[in-house]
Write an enzyme that holds these catalytic residues in place. Sequence first.
Site, PDB file in Angstrom:
ATOM      1  N   HIS A 214       0.839  -1.210   0.000  1.00 20.53           N
ATOM      2  CA  HIS A 214       0.000   0.000   0.000  1.00 20.53           C
ATOM      3  C   HIS A 214       0.867   1.250   0.000  1.00 20.53           C
ATOM      4  O   HIS A 214       1.381   1.672   1.038  1.00 20.53           O
ATOM      5  CB  HIS A 214      -0.898  -0.043   1.248  1.00 20.53           C
ATOM      6  CG  HIS A 214      -1.929   1.040   1.331  1.00 20.53           C
ATOM      7  ND1 HIS A 214      -3.236   0.790   1.684  1.00 20.53           N
ATOM      8  CD2 HIS A 214      -1.855   2.381   1.138  1.00 20.53           C
ATOM      9  CE1 HIS A 214      -3.917   1.919   1.711  1.00 20.53           C
ATOM     10  NE2 HIS A 214      -3.091   2.911   1.387  1.00 20.53           N
TER      11      HIS A 214
ATOM     12  N   HIS B 269      -9.783   0.992   0.244  1.00 16.12           N
ATOM     13  CA  HIS B 269      -9.593   1.786   1.455  1.00 16.12           C
ATOM     14  C   HIS B 269     -10.917   1.777   2.226  1.00 16.12           C
ATOM     15  O   HIS B 269     -11.974   2.077   1.641  1.00 16.12           O
ATOM     16  CB  HIS B 269      -9.260   3.240   1.120  1.00 16.12           C
ATOM     17  CG  HIS B 269      -7.839   3.484   0.702  1.00 16.12           C
ATOM     18  ND1 HIS B 269      -7.262   2.880  -0.362  1.00 16.12           N
ATOM     19  CD2 HIS B 269      -6.887   4.306   1.239  1.00 16.12           C
ATOM     20  CE1 HIS B 269      -6.010   3.319  -0.487  1.00 16.12           C
ATOM     21  NE2 HIS B 269      -5.742   4.183   0.472  1.00 16.12           N
TER      22      HIS B 269
ATOM     23  N   GLU C 112     -10.767   3.752   7.726  1.00 13.10           N
ATOM     24  CA  GLU C 112      -9.695   4.698   8.036  1.00 13.10           C
ATOM     25  C   GLU C 112     -10.382   5.868   8.748  1.00 13.10           C
ATOM     26  O   GLU C 112     -10.357   5.958   9.965  1.00 13.10           O
ATOM     27  CB  GLU C 112      -8.994   5.130   6.738  1.00 13.10           C
ATOM     28  CG  GLU C 112      -7.819   6.082   6.946  1.00 13.10           C
ATOM     29  CD  GLU C 112      -7.252   6.624   5.623  1.00 13.10           C
ATOM     30  OE1 GLU C 112      -7.933   6.561   4.590  1.00 13.10           O
ATOM     31  OE2 GLU C 112      -6.120   7.164   5.659  1.00 13.10           O
TER      32      GLU C 112
ATOM     33  N   ASP D  39       1.820   7.242   2.074  1.00  9.13           N
ATOM     34  CA  ASP D  39       2.340   8.413   1.341  1.00  9.13           C
ATOM     35  C   ASP D  39       3.544   8.901   2.160  1.00  9.13           C
ATOM     36  O   ASP D  39       3.439   9.898   2.890  1.00  9.13           O
ATOM     37  CB  ASP D  39       1.272   9.513   1.277  1.00  9.13           C
ATOM     38  CG  ASP D  39      -0.030   9.007   0.688  1.00  9.13           C
ATOM     39  OD1 ASP D  39      -0.129   8.895  -0.550  1.00  9.13           O
ATOM     40  OD2 ASP D  39      -0.956   8.697   1.475  1.00  9.13           O
TER      41      ASP D  39
HETATM   42  N1  ADE Z   1      -4.959   8.778  -1.141  1.00  5.92           N
HETATM   43  C1  ADE Z   1      -3.662   8.860  -0.798  1.00  5.92           C
HETATM   44  N2  ADE Z   1      -3.485   8.515   0.493  1.00  5.92           N
HETATM   45  C2  ADE Z   1      -4.714   8.199   0.979  1.00  5.92           C
HETATM   46  C3  ADE Z   1      -5.212   7.775   2.239  1.00  5.92           C
HETATM   47  N3  ADE Z   1      -4.415   7.588   3.296  1.00  5.92           N
HETATM   48  N4  ADE Z   1      -6.534   7.570   2.362  1.00  5.92           N
HETATM   49  C4  ADE Z   1      -7.348   7.758   1.318  1.00  5.92           C
HETATM   50  N5  ADE Z   1      -6.945   8.142   0.128  1.00  5.92           N
HETATM   51  C5  ADE Z   1      -5.640   8.372  -0.060  1.00  5.92           C
HETATM   52 ZN    ZN Z   2      -3.763   4.856   1.064  1.00  9.34          ZN
END
Ligand code: ADE
Ligand code: ZN
Length: 333
Positions: free
Chosen positions: A12, A191, A194, A273
């Site tokens: 991821h 996703h 979260e 990221d």
């Molecule tokens: N796009 C990039 N990082 C993300 C994240 N943590 N959650 C949702 N979309 C994303």
């Molecule tokens: Zn992500």
Amino acid sequence: MNNQTLPKAELHCHLEGTVAPDVALRLAKRHGYDISRIIAPDGRYNWRTFNDFLAVYDVVAEVVRTPEDYYEIFLDYYARAAAQGLIYGEMFISSDHPQAVGISYDTFMETLNQAADDVEAKYGVHVRFVLHVVRHYGIEKARAVADLAEKAPKRRVTGLGIAGDEAQYAHADFTFAFEAGRGAGLQTTAHAGEHAGPSSVKNAVMHLGAQRIGHGVRAAEDADLLTLLKEQNITLEVCPSSNVCLGVAPTIETHQLSALRAAGVPVSLNSDDPPFFFTDIGREYALAQQHHGCTDADLIDITRTALAAAFCDDATRQSCLAHIDAWEKEHLA
Ligand code: ADE
Ligand code: ZN
């Protein structure tokens, strides 16, 4: 921990999310763009909330403007990750970002497939791509992604996923895209769990048939859901630093990782990221060791779990597992 060499697998990571602020500034200068508004005085990306973060992500993506830029950031990322022991990586890509700067999907994928061939040859990291729907871009954009998933050549594209703002739309609104992806032989991840709670994870499994869940850490709030994830062998792509930075977990010490592991849910470790969250894949493994009691053997186990859930062919999986066996013999016997 033998951190630098301990074999790691990452499932991821978002392509434009690998661009560090200094690199974004360099690309902006190259193309005559001013992105000073997204850089804080201390040189970090300037965002506060999750929605700010998504907006800053798009500004960074806007300065990656040519196939050469994409090639450069991709090789740069995997050179650094390989030096930290990465042996397998899945990169999350969107067709929307290159398209927004005038790069066709064909050119984009030609560039990335060449870059992945070069990464494998130079650094020994096996890479696969997971094409992503960006949820908050809406249904029409998702239709275009589904179309590509169905019709475009695959090569190293082995998966379909969905990212973006969980507060917008429902997972069920994207069932058509996941059906298209599956029909074309792609494996699936979504996703969920979260920013939205456990019901979002359930919906991703129920309405999208997701084989893996991106994040999913809020499943820890629902014991029945933990049992379901364990029984259905649904691997969570856990990104601890991302969760702390985005307020999904209050601190690294109280992150859901330990609870998920204790419940027997399959988990992998990921950077999401990385420069946005001041991390990298080596640091995610180190944090699991320092704050969640993971031994080297546990970390190796996490890498094996990731590989079991990887969207790759069996020969690639076996080659990675053989590498791990050899490392284990040398370092943990
Ligand atoms: N796009 C990039 N990082 C993300 C994240 N943590 N959650 C949702 N979309 C994303
Ligand atoms: Zn992500």
